[in-house]
Design a protein around this motif. Sequence first.
Motif, PDB file in Angstrom:
ATOM      1  N   ASP A 149      -5.076  -1.016 -10.943  1.00  0.00           N
ATOM      2  CA  ASP A 149      -4.861  -2.466 -11.081  1.00  0.00           C
ATOM      3  C   ASP A 149      -4.185  -3.027  -9.836  1.00  0.00           C
ATOM      4  O   ASP A 149      -4.511  -4.125  -9.365  1.00  0.00           O
ATOM      5  N   VAL A 150      -3.244  -2.277  -9.298  1.00  0.00           N
ATOM      6  CA  VAL A 150      -2.535  -2.708  -8.097  1.00  0.00           C
ATOM      7  C   VAL A 150      -3.496  -2.777  -6.917  1.00  0.00           C
ATOM      8  O   VAL A 150      -3.506  -3.759  -6.173  1.00  0.00           O
ATOM      9  N   TRP A 151      -4.326  -1.739  -6.760  1.00  0.00           N
ATOM     10  CA  TRP A 151      -5.280  -1.728  -5.637  1.00  0.00           C
ATOM     11  C   TRP A 151      -6.236  -2.909  -5.720  1.00  0.00           C
ATOM     12  O   TRP A 151      -6.589  -3.512  -4.695  1.00  0.00           O
ATOM     13  N   GLU A 152      -6.654  -3.280  -6.938  1.00  0.00           N
ATOM     14  CA  GLU A 152      -7.534  -4.452  -7.096  1.00  0.00           C
ATOM     15  C   GLU A 152      -6.844  -5.717  -6.593  1.00  0.00           C
ATOM     16  O   GLU A 152      -7.466  -6.558  -5.940  1.00  0.00           O
ATOM     17  N   CYS A 153      -5.568  -5.870  -6.886  1.00  0.00           N
ATOM     18  CA  CYS A 153      -4.812  -7.038  -6.409  1.00  0.00           C
ATOM     19  C   CYS A 153      -4.689  -7.020  -4.891  1.00  0.00           C
ATOM     20  O   CYS A 153      -4.786  -8.066  -4.235  1.00  0.00           O
ATOM     21  N   GLU A 180       0.845  -1.206   0.000  1.00  0.00           N
ATOM     22  CA  GLU A 180       0.000   0.000   0.000  1.00  0.00           C
ATOM     23  C   GLU A 180       0.876   1.250   0.000  1.00  0.00           C
ATOM     24  O   GLU A 180       0.602   2.209  -0.735  1.00  0.00           O
ATOM     25  N   ALA A 181       1.933   1.237   0.814  1.00  0.00           N
ATOM     26  CA  ALA A 181       2.844   2.386   0.868  1.00  0.00           C
ATOM     27  C   ALA A 181       3.486   2.620  -0.498  1.00  0.00           C
ATOM     28  O   ALA A 181       3.574   3.762  -0.966  1.00  0.00           O
ATOM     29  N   ALA A 182       3.923   1.545  -1.155  1.00  0.00           N
ATOM     30  CA  ALA A 182       4.534   1.673  -2.481  1.00  0.00           C
ATOM     31  C   ALA A 182       3.514   2.199  -3.486  1.00  0.00           C
ATOM     32  O   ALA A 182       3.810   3.104  -4.271  1.00  0.00           O
TER      33      ALA A 182
END
Length: 194
Positions: free
Chosen positions: A28-32, A8-10
């Motif tokens: 896309d990252v948040w969905e993962c 989350e920080a990244a």
Amino acid sequence: MDVPQLLEAAALLVPEDVADEGDVTVSDVWECLVRDEWEVAIGLLEECGGERALSLEFWEALAAAAEQLRLERSAAWCRWRCYEARCGVIRADLTLRPVGEARRRTPFSGAGVLRPMWEIGNRTPAGEPTLHVAALWAEFVPFVEPGGRATVRLAPLDRSGWQNLRPGQVITMHEDMTVAGTAVVLDVRCPVAG
């Protein structure tokens, strides 16, 4: 921090506008992350980092998450990018000499293990070429074969001799006193600010 917190920080350190059409986005990252797909999230964040100059904090968080998940190659890559955020980026198109024309007879790992010497145009007071050591990371290939070609990233052990390097310059790689390969410098970038 645990893996989800690090990811989350990244993700928060990636600017919203980094993606072009069809590219990976922070969404896309948040969905993962919502689905606890941490390894996929690391891969997507690495893609978001691509050739963009993201912060040291981004790469440190990503490296720590990869280390906790025991993703050795991802962790090594993220640590390499930490170095680049602190010290700058040098990329080159390397062509190794074939077997019989140089000392190397076997492929070498492209994951930053090899630390050859480089002739980059500097001279001693007597006019002899000086050699400078730099670790080498091969992009997109796990190994580089004798006679092979790869785009590589260089991490000088001492940056002081590398200030005059310019795109288009030809440099030579040495594993002993003979030339192991030649490279054309593609990119030289300063460290990421902040």
